[in-house]
Design a protein around this motif. Structure first.
Motif, mmCIF file in Angstrom:
data_model
loop_
_atom_site.group_PDB
_atom_site.id
_atom_site.type_symbol
_atom_site.label_atom_id
_atom_site.label_comp_id
_atom_site.label_asym_id
_atom_site.label_seq_id
_atom_site.Cartn_x
_atom_site.Cartn_y
_atom_site.Cartn_z
ATOM 1 N N ASP A 126 13.729 21.796 80.624
ATOM 2 C CA ASP A 126 13.911 20.391 80.978
ATOM 3 C C ASP A 126 13.362 19.430 79.943
ATOM 4 O O ASP A 126 13.849 18.302 79.814
ATOM 5 C CB ASP A 126 13.248 20.089 82.329
ATOM 6 C CG ASP A 126 14.011 20.685 83.493
ATOM 7 O OD1 ASP A 126 15.215 20.970 83.342
ATOM 8 O OD2 ASP A 126 13.401 20.847 84.572
ATOM 9 N N THR A 127 12.321 19.838 79.215
ATOM 10 C CA THR A 127 11.724 18.953 78.222
ATOM 11 C C THR A 127 11.635 19.659 76.883
ATOM 12 O O THR A 127 11.821 20.875 76.762
ATOM 13 C CB THR A 127 10.298 18.507 78.636
ATOM 14 O OG1 THR A 127 9.398 19.605 78.470
ATOM 15 C CG2 THR A 127 10.271 18.014 80.082
ATOM 16 N N TRP A 128 11.321 18.868 75.851
ATOM 17 C CA TRP A 128 11.040 19.396 74.513
ATOM 18 C C TRP A 128 9.545 19.690 74.380
ATOM 19 O O TRP A 128 9.041 19.858 73.277
ATOM 20 C CB TRP A 128 11.477 18.408 73.441
ATOM 21 C CG TRP A 128 12.948 18.199 73.413
ATOM 22 C CD1 TRP A 128 13.651 17.181 73.982
ATOM 23 C CD2 TRP A 128 13.906 19.061 72.800
ATOM 24 N NE1 TRP A 128 14.995 17.355 73.759
ATOM 25 C CE2 TRP A 128 15.186 18.494 73.028
ATOM 26 C CE3 TRP A 128 13.823 20.252 72.065
ATOM 27 C CZ2 TRP A 128 16.356 19.084 72.555
ATOM 28 C CZ3 TRP A 128 14.994 20.841 71.598
ATOM 29 C CH2 TRP A 128 16.240 20.256 71.836
ATOM 30 N N GLY A 171 25.792 44.920 73.235
ATOM 31 C CA GLY A 171 25.028 45.121 72.007
ATOM 32 C C GLY A 171 24.120 43.978 71.618
ATOM 33 O O GLY A 171 23.500 44.013 70.548
ATOM 34 N N VAL A 172 24.035 42.922 72.458
ATOM 35 C CA VAL A 172 23.094 41.836 72.152
ATOM 36 C C VAL A 172 21.674 42.370 72.333
ATOM 37 O O VAL A 172 21.297 42.811 73.430
ATOM 38 C CB VAL A 172 23.326 40.611 73.056
ATOM 39 C CG1 VAL A 172 22.266 39.542 72.779
ATOM 40 C CG2 VAL A 172 24.722 40.039 72.838
ATOM 41 N N ARG A 173 20.890 42.316 71.282
ATOM 42 C CA ARG A 173 19.523 42.849 71.320
ATOM 43 C C ARG A 173 18.481 41.754 71.526
ATOM 44 O O ARG A 173 17.393 42.016 72.028
ATOM 45 C CB ARG A 173 19.242 43.626 70.035
ATOM 46 C CG ARG A 173 20.164 44.832 69.871
ATOM 47 C CD ARG A 173 20.154 45.376 68.466
ATOM 48 N NE ARG A 173 18.846 45.882 68.092
ATOM 49 C CZ ARG A 173 18.510 46.178 66.831
ATOM 50 N NH1 ARG A 173 19.383 45.999 65.842
ATOM 51 N NH2 ARG A 173 17.311 46.639 66.565
ATOM 52 N N TRP A 174 18.828 40.545 71.116
ATOM 53 C CA TRP A 174 17.892 39.427 71.277
ATOM 54 C C TRP A 174 18.687 38.137 71.484
ATOM 55 O O TRP A 174 19.777 37.969 70.953
ATOM 56 C CB TRP A 174 17.043 39.206 70.030
ATOM 57 C CG TRP A 174 16.385 40.410 69.443
ATOM 58 C CD1 TRP A 174 15.176 40.952 69.795
ATOM 59 C CD2 TRP A 174 16.882 41.221 68.372
ATOM 60 N NE1 TRP A 174 14.899 42.045 69.013
ATOM 61 C CE2 TRP A 174 15.923 42.229 68.133
ATOM 62 C CE3 TRP A 174 18.038 41.189 67.590
ATOM 63 C CZ2 TRP A 174 16.085 43.197 67.151
ATOM 64 C CZ3 TRP A 174 18.208 42.156 66.608
ATOM 65 C CH2 TRP A 174 17.242 43.145 66.404
ATOM 66 N N VAL A 175 18.092 37.196 72.227
ATOM 67 C CA VAL A 175 18.536 35.802 72.232
ATOM 68 C C VAL A 175 17.377 34.980 71.677
ATOM 69 O O VAL A 175 16.251 35.055 72.195
ATOM 70 C CB VAL A 175 18.920 35.312 73.635
ATOM 71 C CG1 VAL A 175 19.347 33.846 73.575
ATOM 72 C CG2 VAL A 175 20.037 36.172 74.225
ATOM 73 N N ALA A 176 17.645 34.218 70.626
ATOM 74 C CA ALA A 176 16.619 33.404 69.977
ATOM 75 C C ALA A 176 16.858 31.942 70.307
ATOM 76 O O ALA A 176 17.953 31.418 70.067
ATOM 77 C CB ALA A 176 16.653 33.608 68.455
ATOM 78 N N VAL A 177 15.850 31.287 70.866
ATOM 79 C CA VAL A 177 15.969 29.895 71.296
ATOM 80 C C VAL A 177 15.256 28.993 70.299
ATOM 81 O O VAL A 177 14.030 29.076 70.126
ATOM 82 C CB VAL A 177 15.388 29.704 72.705
ATOM 83 C CG1 VAL A 177 15.458 28.237 73.120
ATOM 84 C CG2 VAL A 177 16.132 30.580 73.714
ATOM 85 N N ALA A 178 16.016 28.132 69.636
ATOM 86 C CA ALA A 178 15.439 27.147 68.716
ATOM 87 C C ALA A 178 14.995 25.918 69.496
ATOM 88 O O ALA A 178 15.497 25.635 70.587
ATOM 89 C CB ALA A 178 16.463 26.754 67.655
ATOM 90 N N GLY A 179 14.036 25.194 68.948
ATOM 91 C CA GLY A 179 13.577 23.970 69.593
ATOM 92 C C GLY A 179 12.691 24.216 70.791
ATOM 93 O O GLY A 179 12.418 23.292 71.565
ATOM 94 N N SER A 180 12.225 25.445 70.969
ATOM 95 C CA SER A 180 11.372 25.764 72.109
ATOM 96 C C SER A 180 9.951 25.270 71.863
ATOM 97 O O SER A 180 9.475 25.260 70.729
ATOM 98 C CB SER A 180 11.353 27.281 72.324
ATOM 99 O OG SER A 180 10.350 27.648 73.250
ATOM 100 N N ASP A 181 9.261 24.886 72.946
ATOM 101 C CA ASP A 181 7.849 24.529 72.814
ATOM 102 C C ASP A 181 6.953 25.745 73.029
ATOM 103 O O ASP A 181 5.732 25.618 73.086
ATOM 104 C CB ASP A 181 7.470 23.400 73.776
ATOM 105 C CG ASP A 181 7.600 23.811 75.242
ATOM 106 O OD1 ASP A 181 8.192 24.874 75.507
ATOM 107 O OD2 ASP A 181 7.109 23.062 76.105
ATOM 108 N N ALA A 182 7.580 26.940 73.123
ATOM 109 C CA ALA A 182 6.808 28.174 73.256
ATOM 110 C C ALA A 182 7.343 29.224 72.289
ATOM 111 O O ALA A 182 7.715 30.337 72.688
ATOM 112 C CB ALA A 182 6.875 28.689 74.690
ATOM 113 N N PRO A 183 7.385 28.911 70.990
ATOM 114 C CA PRO A 183 7.970 29.861 70.040
ATOM 115 C C PRO A 183 7.109 31.101 69.880
ATOM 116 O O PRO A 183 5.892 31.068 70.064
ATOM 117 C CB PRO A 183 8.033 29.053 68.743
ATOM 118 C CG PRO A 183 6.916 28.073 68.858
ATOM 119 C CD PRO A 183 6.868 27.706 70.320
ATOM 120 N N THR A 184 7.775 32.183 69.519
ATOM 121 C CA THR A 184 7.089 33.459 69.313
ATOM 122 C C THR A 184 7.318 34.016 67.906
ATOM 123 O O THR A 184 6.512 34.808 67.422
ATOM 124 C CB THR A 184 7.579 34.496 70.330
ATOM 125 O OG1 THR A 184 9.008 34.619 70.217
ATOM 126 C CG2 THR A 184 7.221 34.081 71.756
#
Length: 247
Positions: A126-128, A171-184
């Protein structure tokens, strides 16, 4: 008093060949993701883009009938700067994308068609972070992409896709979310940052409507700032950060 330890971001996995980036609007990937995409295509990996809309409601001074084709042209030019030649549009309505089976089906179809190991999307929360409110389109597309990564591998969800010749892809091994406030995780942006700036600058009509600042100054300042901030948690190297969801 001891300074708090800043948790470090891990390098993104690199044992993959194909990625699919799924976002709501033209320019979504250019606001922070393009430097990573440039690094990936430089390494010989295949990256394709799927956009839910053509961004037709994104410029107040340009009628949607003219704005959509204009922003599509800018997006294709922008993608080419970072080595991406395949750009598809799902033609959902800009500003009023609805999360639900129809959106999940369209994205699952794209995943089956491209058969990526890595899927990239934008912040689905919901937020950045804090009080900066996200847009409904970003939330809907980000959430639907996370769900569609699973839908694509299940032949009994959207069986009409199989009838259309799109066989399940698990075969999708990962989903990467850009702009997250909880990056890993993160990607070193050093080599790709200059092209990321040029890629964002291809959205010149949008930028000129957005700010009175010189477009190049605007793009360079913004993207450099993002990369330096992420780099504080990545060995002080300019970086693009992602929240990584393994599958």
């Amino acid at each position: 008093m001891t300074e708090p330890t800043i948790s470090q971001l891990q390098p993104m996995p690199d044992d993959w060949q194909r990625a699919l980036a799924v976002v709501a609007h033209p320019d979504d990937l250019e606001y922070g993701c393009a430097a990573a995409i440039a690094a990936w295509t430089d390494a010989g990996r295949e990256v394709s883009y799927v956009l839910a809309t053509r961004g037709e409601a994104g410029i107040d001074t340009v009628d949607p009938a003219r704005c959509g084709p204009l922003r599509e042209r800018e997006q294709r030019a922008s993608a080419a700067v970072v080595g991406v030649s395949e750009v598809a549009f799902l033609d959902h309505a800009d500003g009023v994308i609805e999360y639900g089976p129809a959106l999940r089906r369209d994205i699952a179809a794209a995943i089956r068609r491209h058969r990526p190991e890595l899927v990239v999307t934008l912040n689905h929360r919901d937020t950045w972070g804090g009080s900066a409110w996200n847009t409904p389109d970003h939330v809907a597309v980000g959430r639907a992409t996370l769900d569609a990564a699973g839908d694509a591998g299940n032949r009994w969800i959207f069986p009409e896709l199989t009838e259309q010749g799109l066989e399940p892809w698990d075969g999708v091994r990962w989903v990467a979310v850009a702009g997250s406030d909880a990056p890993t995780h993160a990607v070193d942006a050093t080599a790709g940052l200059e092209r990321a700036v040029r890629s964002l600058l291809e959205h010149r009509t949008y930028i000129e409507a957005l700010t009175d600042e010189d477009p190049e100054t605007y793009a360079r300042t913004l993207l450099t700032g993002f990369a330096e901030e992420a780099g504080k948690r990545f060995g002080n190297r300019p970086a693009v950060a992602f929240e990584l969801f393994p599958r």
